[in-house]
Write a protein that holds these residues in place. Structure first.
Motif, PDB file in Angstrom:
ATOM      1  N   PHE A 128      76.300  17.994 -48.083  1.00 33.86           N
ATOM      2  CA  PHE A 128      77.429  18.543 -47.344  1.00 33.86           C
ATOM      3  C   PHE A 128      77.950  17.541 -46.319  1.00 33.86           C
ATOM      4  N   GLU A 129      79.235  17.623 -46.063  1.00 34.99           N
ATOM      5  CA  GLU A 129      79.890  16.681 -45.168  1.00 34.99           C
ATOM      6  C   GLU A 129      79.435  16.836 -43.732  1.00 34.99           C
ATOM      7  N   ASP A 130      79.206  18.064 -43.304  1.00 36.79           N
ATOM      8  CA  ASP A 130      78.814  18.306 -41.921  1.00 36.79           C
ATOM      9  C   ASP A 130      78.094  19.647 -41.805  1.00 36.79           C
ATOM     10  N   ILE A 131      77.641  19.969 -40.593  1.00 33.53           N
ATOM     11  CA  ILE A 131      76.897  21.205 -40.363  1.00 33.53           C
ATOM     12  C   ILE A 131      77.758  22.437 -40.613  1.00 33.53           C
ATOM     13  N   GLU A 132      79.039  22.361 -40.257  1.00 32.80           N
ATOM     14  CA  GLU A 132      79.913  23.510 -40.470  1.00 32.80           C
ATOM     15  C   GLU A 132      80.025  23.858 -41.956  1.00 32.80           C
ATOM     16  N   SER A 133      80.001  22.857 -42.799  1.00 31.34           N
ATOM     17  CA  SER A 133      80.046  23.109 -44.242  1.00 31.34           C
ATOM     18  C   SER A 133      78.779  23.811 -44.708  1.00 31.34           C
ATOM     19  N   ILE A 134      77.642  23.430 -44.133  1.00 35.42           N
ATOM     20  CA  ILE A 134      76.380  24.091 -44.461  1.00 35.42           C
ATOM     21  C   ILE A 134      76.410  25.539 -43.977  1.00 35.42           C
ATOM     22  N   ARG A 135      76.919  25.742 -42.773  1.00 31.77           N
ATOM     23  CA  ARG A 135      77.035  27.096 -42.224  1.00 31.77           C
ATOM     24  C   ARG A 135      77.843  27.999 -43.174  1.00 31.77           C
TER      25      ARG A 135
END
Length: 223
Positions: free
Chosen positions: A90-97
């Protein structure tokens, strides 16, 4: 880690200091609502924090979210869906969220019953702060990696290979970022490090993989 040729590589160590977020959940719906609101550092911790925590056995699931859903909610199917999420994809934590939220929402939509845990088995969302330490070990040139890697602590491997993805402009590990500055000669080794997925394993196993790549590269006439 700056990508400048002839710059020393300063080996760091690290530890995680856990802190409460004030969020906790007892039902799957509360769990989803908390995931929507907790700081990014909490999402990061519940995926990566286990690497720097003592492990007395092989973890059944790869992140704290999946483990709680299985052990406290007894929802194996959902636990498996959450466990296979690889944060490195994933590109960043928000994408994982968002991925977590979507998988839980899909599950809630499919089943009318909302599972809940016992009062003493609530999920407590925590976050962590990384404390960075200077080991005093410096590498003068790429070939020093072969001897240095086996001496590095799990904390050093975590800092330079995992946490570095949050710090480097290219979102890569510190070893690859450093090697790139030494020219095309070291690009094959840098690329081999970039291709490693550190998530499904341990820091000790990752250290062994890094060391084997160094041995293969430097003993193979590349330097």
């Amino acid at each position: 880690m700056e990508n400048n040729k002839n710059m020393k590589f300063h080996v760091r160590d690290c530890a995680l200091v856990r802190m409460s977020t004030g969020f906790r959940a007892q039902t799957l719906r509360e769990f989803k609502e908390c995931i929507e609101r907790v700081p990014e550092s909490s999402i990061y911790h519940h995926f990566w924090g286990r690497f720097l925590q003592p492990q007395f056995d092989e973890p059944e699931y790869n992140n704290d979210f999946a483990a709680w859903v299985y052990h406290s909610l007894h929802e194996k199917a959902l636990a498996e869906k959450l466990s296979v999420i690889d944060p490195t994809e994933f590109e960043d934590i928000e994408s994982i969220r968002q991925e977590l939220i979507e998988r839980i929402e899909d599950y809630l939509f499919e089943y009318e019953f909302v599972p809940g845990a016992r009062a003493d088995e609530q999920f407590y969302f925590v976050q962590s702060q990384l404390v960075v330490l200077d080991t005093g070990l410096n590498l003068n040139e790429p070939k020093d990696l072969k001897e240095a890697v086996p001496q590095m602590s799990p904390g050093s491997i975590f800092y330079h290979f995992i946490d570095a993805r949050r710090r480097t402009p290219e979102k890569t590990n510190d070893f690859s970022a450093w090697l790139v500055g030494w020219g095309k000669e070291y690009e094959p080794l840098a690329n081999s490090f970039k291709q490693m997925d550190p998530y499904f394993g341990s820091l000790e196993a990752l250290r062994a993989m890094i060391h084997q790549e160094c041995i293969a590269f430097f003993n193979g006439g590349n330097s």
